[in-house]
Design a protein around this motif. Sequence first.
Motif, PDB file in Angstrom:
ATOM      1  N   GLY A   1       0.805  -1.225   0.000  1.00 17.30           N
ATOM      2  CA  GLY A   1       0.000   0.000   0.000  1.00 17.30           C
ATOM      3  C   GLY A   1       0.837   1.275   0.000  1.00 17.30           C
ATOM      4  N   SER A   2       2.170   1.135  -0.086  1.00 14.91           N
ATOM      5  CA  SER A   2       3.012   2.338  -0.018  1.00 14.91           C
ATOM      6  C   SER A   2       3.099   3.065  -1.367  1.00 14.91           C
ATOM      7  N   GLY A   3       2.601   2.436  -2.445  1.00 15.34           N
ATOM      8  CA  GLY A   3       2.559   3.117  -3.739  1.00 15.34           C
ATOM      9  C   GLY A   3       3.499   2.541  -4.781  1.00 15.34           C
ATOM     10  N   LYS A   4       4.038   1.341  -4.507  1.00 11.95           N
ATOM     11  CA  LYS A   4       5.018   0.754  -5.431  1.00 11.95           C
ATOM     12  C   LYS A   4       4.408   0.455  -6.804  1.00 11.95           C
ATOM     13  N   SER A   5       3.243  -0.212  -6.809  1.00  8.74           N
ATOM     14  CA  SER A   5       2.627  -0.562  -8.095  1.00  8.74           C
ATOM     15  C   SER A   5       2.168   0.685  -8.836  1.00  8.74           C
ATOM     16  N   THR A   6       1.744   1.694  -8.090  1.00 12.58           N
ATOM     17  CA  THR A   6       1.337   2.954  -8.732  1.00 12.58           C
ATOM     18  C   THR A   6       2.543   3.546  -9.457  1.00 12.58           C
TER      19      THR A   6
END
Length: 588
Positions: free
Chosen positions: A389-394
């Motif tokens: 949920g930290s934004g890696k895939s984004t």
Amino acid sequence: MSRWGSSFFQYSTLIWKEMRWNSLILMALTLITTVLDGFGLALFLPLIETMDADQTSRSPVTNWFHLVYSSLGIPFELPYIIAGIVCIYGLKGCMLFCEVAFAGWQKSRLAFSFRTRFVESFSNSNFSFLAKQDSGVLSHIAGGELTDSVNSIFLFVSSASCLLTVFTYIIVASFVNPFFTLVTILLTSMSALILRVLNRKAKLLSASLVKQQSSFQGFVTENLQNAKYLLATGTIQKTLIKLRIIVKSLSSTMFKLSILKALVKGLREPILVTSLLALVGFHSTFSEAPVTSVIFILLLVYRSLTNFMAYQVSWQTFLATSSSIDLVTSKIAELEKNVESNGATRITEVPSTYELLGVSYKYGDFEALKGVNLKIDTGQLVAILGESGSGKSTLVNILTGLFVPTSGQVLVDGVDLRELDKKSYRRHLGYITQESVIFNDSMKNNIMLWTEGQVPESIIKKTALDFGHNREGGMDGPVGDRGGLISGGQRQRIGLARELFRNIDLLILDEATSSLDHKTADVIRKYLRKMKGSKTIVLVTHNVNHALDADSVLILDKGAVVESGNLQLLMANKASTFSQYLNSVKPE
Ligand code: ADP
Ligand code: MG
């Protein structure tokens, strides 16, 4: 405008847009066929009058034909009249053939156009939009609605031809006897009123039928996807409760629609016969026209009424199916509106740097990335670390150009990604995620994506896919629906083999190394070590141990960069977040 009028206008405009002059050619063919039929019928009058020796007074129609025959220099006698009728009906048959064949050709063209537009707009639409789509609805459109919508459009066309035929007969009839024609119009309007109520109901029912059908299909697909869990835990019984409710309302809507259809069918003949009898009554009371012209008018009126009834039936069926036209056309328009924007600069050489400059990204109001800076040079292995949920895939989606940053820039060799031709950029990208991308096809096609030839042995060795040779059918043997016939690790290695075959330059692994079997983890680790220096690799992981082969690391927390830099330097600095992460987890 009445509801009928606005529907007629809406779909006529659609047909004009899709078929242009061809729609007018179709109407012209209908008109010619009807006029020929009118002439053919009319020629029966002189035929009867010529055969009836006692007949003294000739009908105006016979007089008109007499004039035509003598101006053509043909004797107005029985054999020539018969020949005239045969010729006219022969011609009518030819025109009818042309009409039906032309309509069939137009129908297949329209189906082709709808299908290609749907597939193309779907493949070119942007990912943020596509991610929000209901896959059940899209597969329902591809499965049946596309065909149904084309059929429905042609039901509209045949309704229009029936109406045209009705008007043509009425015009021909009004030349002979305007009073009779007036009565015909009165009768047909009366029956139209009765059937109009039923039509409205059919339209409403069909809209809810389409909705129920796609929710049924969507739910069944979902159940199939989750079958393993549902069966193993017995929770499939719970889904049955929901399925039963959907199926029940679906059947009841279908039943109501068939009752409506039955009503229209049942009402047809009584209305027809009553109308004809009313006409006979009208004639015997008010008219003194010769009996032959009365027969002629009755024939025309009969033809007109049958066409009007046929119109009612096809209009009703059209209404019952027209919501599929609305669904398909609105979805195609929506997809076409959400086509991914593309730049003009083509990438012809292997890029040497990829850079994120102050990149932020918002899902609605939620800021998933906050001013991220990252520079990747060719041949580097960059690890992106962070909790779930930290934004890696984004971040990965931004790097591949699937998402456009809300603010900031992505630069490839100094050129903004928005200005790049995305196809030429993405040819250089390889992408492996935790869920393997597998098609229900052969191993070979999964690796080579339908390229001709054999899978290179070197790739098979590197990815430990030799087992494929010993399977039934070898590399051409199927892997099953979503790869059900092979193991999870094998699926993942097929994904790697695909990227090796594509010979990409930047490989992104998004949690691809998480929860892997030893063999697959080993294959991937070996690949990463071997490729260091020659291919650029972005390794996204929440497991700090997987990042130990990297040249540099970037640590994300709640969308913001906590730390970034050279791996060795960060490891040497005991106070760095990376070192602390490393100390808090057991080595693998
Ligand atoms: P990671 O890959 O690090 O686990 P993601 O990049 O997938 O994290 O997600 C970052 C945050 O954005 C998460 O809080 C997630 O819930 C949220 N998020 C991801 N996708 C969407 C979306 N389509 N709509 C709204 N929020 C999303
Ligand atoms: Mg992720």
